[in-house]
Motif scaffolding. Sequence first.
Motif, PDB file in Angstrom:
ATOM      1  N   ASP A 158      32.236  24.312   5.826  1.00  0.00           N
ATOM      2  CA  ASP A 158      31.261  24.959   5.681  1.00  0.00           C
ATOM      3  C   ASP A 158      29.908  24.244   5.885  1.00  0.00           C
ATOM      4  O   ASP A 158      29.791  23.253   6.056  1.00  0.00           O
ATOM      5  CB  ASP A 158      31.111  25.630   3.946  1.00  0.00           C
ATOM      6  CG  ASP A 158      31.235  24.172   3.418  1.00  0.00           C
ATOM      7  OD1 ASP A 158      32.394  23.526   3.042  1.00  0.00           O
ATOM      8  OD2 ASP A 158      30.157  23.799   2.626  1.00  0.00           O
ATOM      9  N   CYS A 159      28.833  25.029   6.247  1.00  0.00           N
ATOM     10  CA  CYS A 159      27.454  24.509   6.286  1.00  0.00           C
ATOM     11  C   CYS A 159      26.432  24.907   5.868  1.00  0.00           C
ATOM     12  O   CYS A 159      26.990  25.872   4.819  1.00  0.00           O
ATOM     13  CB  CYS A 159      27.217  25.140   7.942  1.00  0.00           C
ATOM     14  SG  CYS A 159      26.475  26.491   8.153  1.00  0.00           S
ATOM     15  N   TYR A 160      25.377  24.555   5.997  1.00  0.00           N
ATOM     16  CA  TYR A 160      24.196  24.998   5.112  1.00  0.00           C
ATOM     17  C   TYR A 160      23.856  26.441   4.818  1.00  0.00           C
ATOM     18  O   TYR A 160      23.649  27.221   3.845  1.00  0.00           O
ATOM     19  CB  TYR A 160      22.926  24.251   5.333  1.00  0.00           C
ATOM     20  CG  TYR A 160      21.549  24.589   4.894  1.00  0.00           C
ATOM     21  CD1 TYR A 160      21.440  24.363   3.408  1.00  0.00           C
ATOM     22  CD2 TYR A 160      20.649  25.757   5.390  1.00  0.00           C
ATOM     23  CE1 TYR A 160      20.277  24.511   2.738  1.00  0.00           C
ATOM     24  CE2 TYR A 160      19.776  26.096   4.558  1.00  0.00           C
ATOM     25  CZ  TYR A 160      19.367  25.590   3.267  1.00  0.00           C
ATOM     26  OH  TYR A 160      18.190  25.965   2.755  1.00  0.00           O
ATOM     27  N   GLY A 161      24.165  27.169   6.031  1.00  0.00           N
ATOM     28  CA  GLY A 161      24.055  28.641   6.280  1.00  0.00           C
ATOM     29  C   GLY A 161      25.171  29.361   5.473  1.00  0.00           C
ATOM     30  O   GLY A 161      24.851  30.779   5.037  1.00  0.00           O
ATOM     31  N   CYS A 162      26.249  28.598   5.148  1.00  0.00           N
ATOM     32  CA  CYS A 162      27.270  29.507   4.522  1.00  0.00           C
ATOM     33  C   CYS A 162      26.987  29.946   3.104  1.00  0.00           C
ATOM     34  O   CYS A 162      27.513  30.912   2.546  1.00  0.00           O
ATOM     35  CB  CYS A 162      28.419  28.844   4.410  1.00  0.00           C
ATOM     36  SG  CYS A 162      29.407  28.520   6.138  1.00  0.00           S
ATOM     37  N   ALA A 163      25.989  29.273   2.329  1.00  0.00           N
ATOM     38  CA  ALA A 163      25.648  29.408   1.033  1.00  0.00           C
ATOM     39  C   ALA A 163      24.498  30.347   1.121  1.00  0.00           C
ATOM     40  O   ALA A 163      23.903  30.917  -0.126  1.00  0.00           O
ATOM     41  CB  ALA A 163      25.392  28.057   0.455  1.00  0.00           C
ATOM     42  N   ASP A 238      31.273  35.096   7.996  1.00  0.00           N
ATOM     43  CA  ASP A 238      30.237  35.754   8.655  1.00  0.00           C
ATOM     44  C   ASP A 238      29.316  35.017   9.019  1.00  0.00           C
ATOM     45  O   ASP A 238      28.047  35.456   9.724  1.00  0.00           O
ATOM     46  CB  ASP A 238      29.733  37.192   7.802  1.00  0.00           C
ATOM     47  CG  ASP A 238      30.946  37.897   7.892  1.00  0.00           C
ATOM     48  OD1 ASP A 238      31.840  38.149   8.697  1.00  0.00           O
ATOM     49  OD2 ASP A 238      30.906  38.679   6.648  1.00  0.00           O
ATOM     50  N   CYS A 239      29.025  33.793   8.623  1.00  0.00           N
ATOM     51  CA  CYS A 239      28.045  32.740   8.682  1.00  0.00           C
ATOM     52  C   CYS A 239      27.893  32.800  10.370  1.00  0.00           C
ATOM     53  O   CYS A 239      28.634  32.213  11.077  1.00  0.00           O
ATOM     54  CB  CYS A 239      28.214  31.645   8.192  1.00  0.00           C
ATOM     55  SG  CYS A 239      26.926  30.386   8.537  1.00  0.00           S
ATOM     56  N   PRO A 240      26.713  32.992  10.890  1.00  0.00           N
ATOM     57  CA  PRO A 240      26.557  33.067  12.429  1.00  0.00           C
ATOM     58  C   PRO A 240      26.172  31.708  13.171  1.00  0.00           C
ATOM     59  O   PRO A 240      26.103  31.350  14.317  1.00  0.00           O
ATOM     60  CB  PRO A 240      25.481  33.844  12.725  1.00  0.00           C
ATOM     61  CG  PRO A 240      24.595  33.859  11.541  1.00  0.00           C
ATOM     62  CD  PRO A 240      25.537  33.358  10.435  1.00  0.00           C
ATOM     63  N   LEU A 241      26.217  30.724  12.159  1.00  0.00           N
ATOM     64  CA  LEU A 241      25.850  29.177  12.854  1.00  0.00           C
ATOM     65  C   LEU A 241      26.753  28.306  13.297  1.00  0.00           C
ATOM     66  O   LEU A 241      26.476  27.013  13.491  1.00  0.00           O
ATOM     67  CB  LEU A 241      25.061  28.565  11.289  1.00  0.00           C
ATOM     68  CG  LEU A 241      23.945  29.361  10.900  1.00  0.00           C
ATOM     69  CD1 LEU A 241      23.425  28.305   9.780  1.00  0.00           C
ATOM     70  CD2 LEU A 241      22.782  29.718  11.593  1.00  0.00           C
ATOM     71  N   HIS A 242      27.826  28.840  13.525  1.00  0.00           N
ATOM     72  CA  HIS A 242      29.141  28.113  13.734  1.00  0.00           C
ATOM     73  C   HIS A 242      29.444  28.092  15.332  1.00  0.00           C
ATOM     74  O   HIS A 242      30.788  27.978  15.640  1.00  0.00           O
ATOM     75  CB  HIS A 242      30.513  28.345  12.835  1.00  0.00           C
ATOM     76  CG  HIS A 242      30.137  28.000  11.365  1.00  0.00           C
ATOM     77  ND1 HIS A 242      30.480  26.764  11.018  1.00  0.00           N
ATOM     78  CD2 HIS A 242      29.475  28.758  10.398  1.00  0.00           C
ATOM     79  CE1 HIS A 242      30.107  26.671   9.690  1.00  0.00           C
ATOM     80  NE2 HIS A 242      29.388  27.959   9.300  1.00  0.00           N
ATOM     81  N   ARG A 243      28.584  28.732  16.248  1.00  0.00           N
ATOM     82  CA  ARG A 243      28.814  28.793  17.461  1.00  0.00           C
ATOM     83  C   ARG A 243      28.964  27.360  18.365  1.00  0.00           C
ATOM     84  O   ARG A 243      27.944  26.723  18.281  1.00  0.00           O
ATOM     85  CB  ARG A 243      27.739  29.660  18.211  1.00  0.00           C
ATOM     86  CG  ARG A 243      27.978  31.146  17.800  1.00  0.00           C
ATOM     87  CD  ARG A 243      27.206  32.015  18.641  1.00  0.00           C
ATOM     88  NE  ARG A 243      27.030  33.211  18.038  1.00  0.00           N
ATOM     89  CZ  ARG A 243      25.914  33.770  17.364  1.00  0.00           C
ATOM     90  NH1 ARG A 243      24.802  32.795  17.457  1.00  0.00           N
ATOM     91  NH2 ARG A 243      25.792  34.726  16.682  1.00  0.00           N
TER      92      ARG A 243
END
Length: 344
Positions: A158-163, A238-243
């Motif tokens: 998980d990343c900052y954006g996931c939350a 659906d977090c778009p920050l994982h590209r």
Amino acid sequence: MDRFARQRLVPGWDQDRLGRSRVIVCGIGALGNEVARLLALAGVGHLLLCDPDVVAESNLSRTPLFRPADVGRPKAEAAVPELLALNPGIRVAPRTAALAEGVGLAELRDADLVVSCLDSVAARVQLASRCNQVGVDLLDGGTNAWGGEVRYYRTGEDCYGCALTPGRRAVEDDPWSCGAAARTTVAGATAPVSALIGSWMAATAVRLLLLLETEPGILRVDAAGRQAGPVSVRRDPDCPLHRRIPPGAVQRVALTHRATVAELLAATAPGETVLAWAPVRIPGQRAADATAGSTKLADAPPQARLADVAVAPREILPVIGRGPDGARTVRYLELSGEEEEASR
Ligand SMILES: [Zn+2]
């Protein structure tokens, strides 16, 4: 007895490893001051400090590296002399640009640790995304009135954006604590609390650099309630920050960010388009006025240096082309580094 005799007694300590370590600290406000100060004292050998802001009078109540004479100076530069005074054996490189202009993706990829001491959701989302692009861990922190959070994100999890909700991920700017006057909300902040969270971040950073076991996740610290404990977050599919940029699609070019736009474009094939991660800037003009927010490098003056049109050192830039079947192709060019920046 040398300077580090006492910390060498800590089980698992490796002073040489710390001395070789490169840490990027993004944001040199109250938290960044504390983290950089403690990493310098611990003997972390290479610190890269990135912050586009200047020291304000209202920062001085919680920034141990700044003095009244520093008001108006760039924060990243003002921190350097004090860090070198604390430990003359380290090197400190200041970057006075915003994140995506100040620190290139290859620098993030090759750092031993990236630490986020940023003060807005938007900047944290951007840094989380850039760390995910090159597959590096991120240690993040933030404060509130009487506590805060220490967040260690391991790449691929998980990343900052996931939350965040999709709306929060897209938020323009929303200071967590120490916003400037022009921003919408400015929350209270004090030195004891930034020292509390900054110290916990620095202790975590040193453990990570020493490869000592460290659980990922969020720790919430509440000095008023005298509590500290983990907060559970799941990876949001659906977090778009994982590209992630495929490492095999990245090609080094023998040009630094001091090269001109024309020199970089000459390294591409006809029909290819080189993009920047931020709107390209025409030197001396506001980006929006000059290029209408274009991220195409071809829209910048050919003789301008990449550094002057908002391209970061050692940046990795996407190059869009067309395959033989007409399908869109993406490859990446990685700028070379200059000789390591001398400490000041
Ligand atoms: Zn995420």
